[in-house]
Design an enzyme around this catalytic site. Structure first.
Site, short mmCIF file in Angstrom:
data_model
loop_
_atom_site.label_atom_id
_atom_site.label_comp_id
_atom_site.label_asym_id
_atom_site.label_seq_id
_atom_site.Cartn_x
_atom_site.Cartn_y
_atom_site.Cartn_z
N GLY A 70 -13.73 -5.46 -7.86
CA GLY A 70 -12.22 -5.39 -8.01
C GLY A 70 -11.96 -6.50 -8.81
O GLY A 70 -11.39 -6.66 -9.86
N ASN B 45 -1.85 1.69 -5.29
CA ASN B 45 -3.14 0.82 -3.90
C ASN B 45 -1.89 1.11 -3.17
O ASN B 45 -2.36 0.75 -1.61
CB ASN B 45 -3.88 -0.37 -3.87
N GLN C 236 -8.47 1.90 -6.82
CA GLN C 236 -8.78 2.77 -5.79
C GLN C 236 -8.37 4.52 -5.81
O GLN C 236 -8.63 5.26 -5.65
CB GLN C 236 -6.45 2.51 -5.83
N SER D 115 -14.60 -1.18 -7.37
CA SER D 115 -15.32 -1.98 -6.25
C SER D 115 -15.58 -1.16 -5.45
O SER D 115 -15.48 -0.18 -4.80
CB SER D 115 -13.92 -2.99 -5.40
N GLY D 116 -16.95 -1.72 -4.39
CA GLY D 116 -16.99 -0.97 -3.66
C GLY D 116 -16.77 -0.46 -1.93
O GLY D 116 -17.13 0.32 -1.57
N HIS D 117 -16.22 -1.64 -1.89
CA HIS D 117 -15.65 -1.32 0.05
C HIS D 117 -14.97 -1.08 0.09
O HIS D 117 -14.02 -0.46 0.75
CB HIS D 117 -15.59 -3.29 0.13
N THR E 219 -28.37 -13.84 -10.21
CA THR E 219 -28.96 -13.38 -9.82
C THR E 219 -28.52 -11.95 -9.79
O THR E 219 -27.32 -12.16 -8.83
CB THR E 219 -30.01 -14.35 -8.54
N CYS F 155 4.95 -10.31 3.49
CA CYS F 155 4.24 -11.01 5.01
C CYS F 155 2.99 -11.37 5.28
O CYS F 155 3.61 -13.37 5.79
CB CYS F 155 5.68 -10.62 5.92
C1 LIG Z 1 -8.98 -3.72 -3.36
C2 LIG Z 1 -7.88 -4.03 -4.61
C3 LIG Z 1 -8.31 -4.80 -6.16
C4 LIG Z 1 -9.44 -6.05 -4.90
O1 LIG Z 1 -10.63 -5.55 -5.68
P1 LIG Z 1 -11.71 -6.51 -4.97
O2 LIG Z 1 -12.87 -6.01 -4.63
O3 LIG Z 1 -11.35 -6.46 -2.77
O4 LIG Z 1 -11.58 -7.67 -4.89
C5 LIG Z 1 -8.01 -4.97 -7.18
N1 LIG Z 1 -6.96 -3.47 -7.66
C6 LIG Z 1 -6.42 -2.69 -6.77
C7 LIG Z 1 -6.04 -1.79 -6.45
C8 LIG Z 1 -7.24 -2.72 -5.10
O5 LIG Z 1 -6.85 -1.99 -4.31
#
Ligand SMILES: *Cc1c(COP(=O)(O)O)cnc(C)c1O
Length: 394
Positions: free
Chosen positions: A72, A152, A180, A200-202, A238, A326
């Site tokens: 992301g 987020n 999100q 984003s995948g995770h 790659t 923090c």
């Molecule tokens: C987690 C997040 C990102 C960053 O994504 P990554 O894959 O961890 O780099 C960007 N924007 C939002 C709103 C997110 O919640």
């Protein structure tokens, strides 16, 4: 061993077993470079093509408009920096909001140093961008509007369709950070007039280190990583074949289970909110009460310090996140909570809990009981609360 109750799914999610299983062969037998010409590489190349098609279909886009990135943050950086550069002759003004992820905000600050002008829109008390202020902020030199799909921290979902329509009407590009929202709420880039979108995948039970940027055909954007001809010569390197395969699988499952998952999670979310609001006084819900991500809960407990709360919850095996930054080495409260108008001391007492389909009602009950005990204990330790209660008693 104490049980872990993981309620930080906005930070990252557990990779699904089906996703891991889909990825494994691409580390071992099917390790060919997708760019190579021999037959041995063909399955790797096909797997990347298939994942691109699967993902494209989930947002109503053609496969060729999906560009894989390392996540992301990279997608956000790319969307902003490369369009700014490509459209510089047209103008130097960008509009975003005060509640964006740092991947957007820090990129905007960088662009300001390069001579771009950025308007950071205010949001209302629920964290929603005000459309009339967006319209007022548009200048002849505005080249890009970048507003996140869903926040987020507080989960508020923005009026993306209306923002897309305003951008289109003025001939301005519209990017949305949907990290999100993607996989959690329905998204169609055509219906919503989205020109670029980050995911984003995770964050959707896929692997870490893989993301995509959707770029509508016709958008002029510079390549971000220079080198080989991968990703239609726009993002060299790659391909992360196992990551792409895993992301494809996660996206497919997320799309297939979305309605059912959202119904389940939002019911638990509302149950958690209702119990806490009824049973813990001097508490508020941050974000929009209904227009929010199905799995997001964010509370502010008066007279409580968020970091202490997190540590004590951790003692009970509960993983949450505080509104304050923090943990990232700064004592400033979250920019999002300040933007919705919370005073510093209340913003410091915030707690984000983000659920998953694995969260149970028993988990929520345990969290509520723990919160009652911990918030009570922390409040009993602060003279501010004591004074406040004395005044109340008068
Ligand atoms: C987690 C997040 C990102 C960053 O994504 P990554 O894959 O961890 O780099 C960007 N924007 C939002 C709103 C997110 O919640």
């Amino acid at each position: 061993m104490k049980k872990t109750i993981y309620l930080d799914n906005a930070a990252t999610t557990k990779t699904r077993p089906e996703v891991v299983e889909a990825m494994l062969p691409y580390f071992t037998e099917i390790y060919g470079n997708p760019s190579s010409v021999y037959d041995f590489s063909a399955p790797a190349k096909e797997a990347v093509a298939k994942a691109r098609e699967t993902i494209a279909a989930t947002i109503g886009a053609p496969a060729k408009d999906i560009y894989f990135t390392a996540g992301g943050s990279e997608s956000d950086n790319w969307a902003l920096k490369a369009t700014a550069e490509a459209y510089r002759s047209k103008g130097n003004h960008i509009i975003t909001s005060k509640i964006e992820h740092h991947a957007i905000l820090h990129t905007c600050e960088y662009l300001e140093k390069q001579g771009f002008e950025v308007t950071y829109l205010d949001v209302d008390e629920f964290g929603t961008v005000k459309l009339d202020e967006l319209k007022k902020a548009i200048r002849p030199t505005t080249i890009l509007i970048s507003i996140m799909f869903a926040n987020n921290e507080i989960g508020t979902i923005q009026p993306i369709k209306e923002i897309g329509a305003i951008a289109k009407e003025h001939g301005i590009l519209f990017h949305t950070d949907a990290v999100q929202a993607y996989g959690h709420v329905p998204i169609n880039v055509n219906e919503l007039n989205i020109d670029m979108m980050s995911a984003s995948g995770h964050k959707i039970n896929g692997p870490k280190g893989i993301g995509f940027l959707y770029i509508r055909t016709g958008v002029k954007i510079r390549s971000f990583v220079h080198g080989g001809a991968q990703e239609r010569k726009r993002r060299a390197g790659t391909e992360n074949v196992p990551g792409i395969v895993g992301f494809g699988k996660a996206a497919e499952i997320a799309a297939a289970t979305m309605d059912q998952r959202a119904a389940y999670e939002s019911e638990l979310r509302d149950y958690l909110i209702d119990r806490v609001m009824n049973e813990i006084p001097y508490t508020r819900v941050n974000g929009h009460r209904t227009n929010r991500l199905p799995n997001n809960v964010n509370f502010a407990f008066q007279f409580v310090e968020g970091e202490s709360l997190l540590i004590m919850l951790d003692g009970k095996g509960i993983c949450g996140s505080s509104g304050s930054a923090c943990t990232s080495g700064s004592l400033d409260p979250s920019h999002v909570l300040l933007a919705i108008g919370l005073p510093h001391e209340i913003a410091h007492g915030s707690l984000r809990l983000t659920l998953s389909e694995e969260t149970t009602r028993e988990d929520i009950d345990f969290v509520v009981e723990s919160l009652k005990e911990i918030v009570g204990r922390l409040r009993s330790m602060t003279p501010l609360y004591e004074d406040f209660m004395k005044k109340q008693a008068k």
